[in-house]
Scaffold this motif. Structure first.
Motif, PDB file in Angstrom:
ATOM      1  N   TYR A  46       0.834  -1.207   0.000  1.00 14.67           N
ATOM      2  CA  TYR A  46       0.000   0.000   0.000  1.00 14.67           C
ATOM      3  C   TYR A  46       0.869   1.257   0.000  1.00 14.67           C
ATOM      4  O   TYR A  46       0.438   2.322  -0.450  1.00 14.67           O
ATOM      5  CB  TYR A  46      -0.951   0.006   1.205  1.00 14.67           C
ATOM      6  N   LEU A  47       2.104   1.159   0.472  1.00 12.71           N
ATOM      7  CA  LEU A  47       3.016   2.311   0.487  1.00 12.71           C
ATOM      8  C   LEU A  47       3.419   2.736  -0.923  1.00 12.71           C
ATOM      9  O   LEU A  47       3.764   3.897  -1.144  1.00 12.71           O
ATOM     10  CB  LEU A  47       4.277   1.978   1.296  1.00 12.71           C
ATOM     11  N   MET A  48       3.395   1.800  -1.862  1.00 10.36           N
ATOM     12  CA  MET A  48       3.741   2.093  -3.260  1.00 10.36           C
ATOM     13  C   MET A  48       2.528   1.917  -4.162  1.00 10.36           C
ATOM     14  O   MET A  48       2.659   1.532  -5.326  1.00 10.36           O
ATOM     15  CB  MET A  48       4.869   1.167  -3.732  1.00 10.36           C
ATOM     16  N   ASN A  49       1.344   2.160  -3.650  1.00 12.75           N
ATOM     17  CA  ASN A  49       0.102   2.080  -4.419  1.00 12.75           C
ATOM     18  C   ASN A  49      -0.105   0.709  -5.059  1.00 12.75           C
ATOM     19  O   ASN A  49      -0.598   0.602  -6.179  1.00 12.75           O
ATOM     20  CB  ASN A  49       0.049   3.172  -5.488  1.00 12.75           C
ATOM     21  N   GLY A  50       0.303  -0.342  -4.350  1.00 13.94           N
ATOM     22  CA  GLY A  50       0.065  -1.692  -4.823  1.00 13.94           C
ATOM     23  C   GLY A  50       1.154  -2.295  -5.686  1.00 13.94           C
ATOM     24  O   GLY A  50       1.060  -3.451  -6.087  1.00 13.94           O
ATOM     25  N   TYR A  51       2.196  -1.532  -5.993  1.00 17.01           N
ATOM     26  CA  TYR A  51       3.265  -2.064  -6.835  1.00 17.01           C
ATOM     27  C   TYR A  51       4.082  -3.114  -6.086  1.00 17.01           C
ATOM     28  O   TYR A  51       4.260  -3.039  -4.877  1.00 17.01           O
ATOM     29  CB  TYR A  51       4.195  -0.945  -7.308  1.00 17.01           C
ATOM     30  N   ILE A  52       4.614  -4.075  -6.833  1.00 17.90           N
ATOM     31  CA  ILE A  52       5.389  -5.175  -6.261  1.00 17.90           C
ATOM     32  C   ILE A  52       6.814  -4.730  -5.936  1.00 17.90           C
ATOM     33  O   ILE A  52       7.424  -5.233  -5.010  1.00 17.90           O
ATOM     34  CB  ILE A  52       5.413  -6.361  -7.247  1.00 17.90           C
ATOM     35  N   TYR A  53       7.354  -3.789  -6.719  1.00 16.61           N
ATOM     36  CA  TYR A  53       8.741  -3.350  -6.561  1.00 16.61           C
ATOM     37  C   TYR A  53       8.819  -1.871  -6.212  1.00 16.61           C
ATOM     38  O   TYR A  53       7.944  -1.089  -6.566  1.00 16.61           O
ATOM     39  CB  TYR A  53       9.531  -3.607  -7.854  1.00 16.61           C
ATOM     40  N   GLY A  54       9.909  -1.517  -5.544  1.00 18.30           N
ATOM     41  CA  GLY A  54      10.167  -0.119  -5.213  1.00 18.30           C
ATOM     42  C   GLY A  54      11.661   0.147  -5.257  1.00 18.30           C
ATOM     43  O   GLY A  54      12.474  -0.779  -5.270  1.00 18.30           O
ATOM     44  N   TRP A  55      12.043   1.423  -5.287  1.00 21.98           N
ATOM     45  CA  TRP A  55      13.438   1.803  -5.346  1.00 21.98           C
ATOM     46  C   TRP A  55      13.899   2.271  -3.974  1.00 21.98           C
ATOM     47  O   TRP A  55      13.186   2.989  -3.284  1.00 21.98           O
ATOM     48  CB  TRP A  55      13.642   2.936  -6.346  1.00 21.98           C
ATOM     49  N   VAL A  56      15.126   1.870  -3.606  1.00 21.78           N
ATOM     50  CA  VAL A  56      15.730   2.273  -2.346  1.00 21.78           C
ATOM     51  C   VAL A  56      17.114   2.832  -2.657  1.00 21.78           C
ATOM     52  O   VAL A  56      17.898   2.189  -3.364  1.00 21.78           O
ATOM     53  CB  VAL A  56      15.855   1.066  -1.390  1.00 21.78           C
ATOM     54  N   ASP A  57      17.425   4.028  -2.156  1.00 22.13           N
ATOM     55  CA  ASP A  57      18.745   4.619  -2.347  1.00 22.13           C
ATOM     56  C   ASP A  57      19.812   3.745  -1.686  1.00 22.13           C
ATOM     57  O   ASP A  57      19.624   3.261  -0.573  1.00 22.13           O
ATOM     58  CB  ASP A  57      18.815   6.020  -1.753  1.00 22.13           C
ATOM     59  N   LYS A  58      20.937   3.580  -2.353  1.00 24.50           N
ATOM     60  CA  LYS A  58      22.027   2.767  -1.815  1.00 24.50           C
ATOM     61  C   LYS A  58      22.561   3.339  -0.510  1.00 24.50           C
ATOM     62  O   LYS A  58      22.982   2.597   0.369  1.00 24.50           O
ATOM     63  CB  LYS A  58      23.162   2.641  -2.818  1.00 24.50           C
ATOM     64  N   GLU A  59      22.539   4.657  -0.372  1.00 22.51           N
ATOM     65  CA  GLU A  59      23.065   5.270   0.849  1.00 22.51           C
ATOM     66  C   GLU A  59      22.095   5.191   2.021  1.00 22.51           C
ATOM     67  O   GLU A  59      22.479   5.473   3.136  1.00 22.51           O
ATOM     68  CB  GLU A  59      23.462   6.718   0.585  1.00 22.51           C
ATOM     69  N   ASP A  60      20.867   4.756   1.772  1.00 29.59           N
ATOM     70  CA  ASP A  60      19.873   4.610   2.844  1.00 29.59           C
ATOM     71  C   ASP A  60      19.797   3.187   3.401  1.00 29.59           C
ATOM     72  O   ASP A  60      18.972   2.897   4.258  1.00 29.59           O
ATOM     73  CB  ASP A  60      18.477   5.001   2.334  1.00 29.59           C
ATOM     74  N   CYS A  61      20.653   2.278   2.893  1.00 30.11           N
ATOM     75  CA  CYS A  61      20.576   0.888   3.328  1.00 30.11           C
ATOM     76  C   CYS A  61      21.963   0.255   3.389  1.00 30.11           C
ATOM     77  O   CYS A  61      22.938   0.809   2.878  1.00 30.11           O
ATOM     78  CB  CYS A  61      19.677   0.088   2.391  1.00 30.11           C
ATOM     79  N   ILE A  62      22.020  -0.908   4.038  1.00 34.02           N
ATOM     80  CA  ILE A  62      23.253  -1.700   4.091  1.00 34.02           C
ATOM     81  C   ILE A  62      22.951  -3.103   3.594  1.00 34.02           C
ATOM     82  O   ILE A  62      21.834  -3.588   3.712  1.00 34.02           O
ATOM     83  CB  ILE A  62      23.835  -1.765   5.521  1.00 34.02           C
ATOM     84  N   GLN A  63      23.969  -3.750   3.014  1.00 32.23           N
ATOM     85  CA  GLN A  63      23.799  -5.128   2.546  1.00 32.23           C
ATOM     86  C   GLN A  63      23.911  -6.081   3.719  1.00 32.23           C
ATOM     87  O   GLN A  63      24.702  -5.878   4.621  1.00 32.23           O
ATOM     88  CB  GLN A  63      24.866  -5.464   1.514  1.00 32.23           C
ATOM     89  N   ILE A  64      23.110  -7.124   3.670  1.00 29.36           N
ATOM     90  CA  ILE A  64      23.140  -8.139   4.727  1.00 29.36           C
ATOM     91  C   ILE A  64      23.697  -9.429   4.149  1.00 29.36           C
ATOM     92  O   ILE A  64      23.353  -9.826   3.076  1.00 29.36           O
ATOM     93  CB  ILE A  64      21.729  -8.369   5.307  1.00 29.36           C
TER      94      ILE A  64
END
Length: 64
Positions: A46-64
């Motif tokens: 619902y945060l992306m109006n029902g879309y399955i995929y979204g974009w996340v900035d590389k600087e806002d996340c870390i790899q696990i």
């Protein structure tokens, strides 16, 4: 690959989801350089109006 959100901006769809993990589908190459394309779980689409995929900035996340 998985990423974990560590920060978010005021106008990001993932605002308030710090600590949440997402599965990376691919690395954005065209218009969204410096971003990951992540798969959004059903309960958060619902945060992306029902879309399955979204974009996340590389600087806002870390790899696990």
């Amino acid at each position: 690959m998985k990423v974990q959100i560590i920060k978010s901006g005021d106008n990001c769809w993932y605002k308030g989801l710090e600590g949440k993990e997402f599965v990376v589908q691919s690395e954005s190459k065209k218009g969204g350089k410096g971003k990951y394309v992540v798969r959004i779980p059903k309960e958060l689409r619902y945060l992306m109006n029902g879309y399955i995929y979204g974009w996340v900035d590389k600087e806002d996340c870390i790899q696990i």
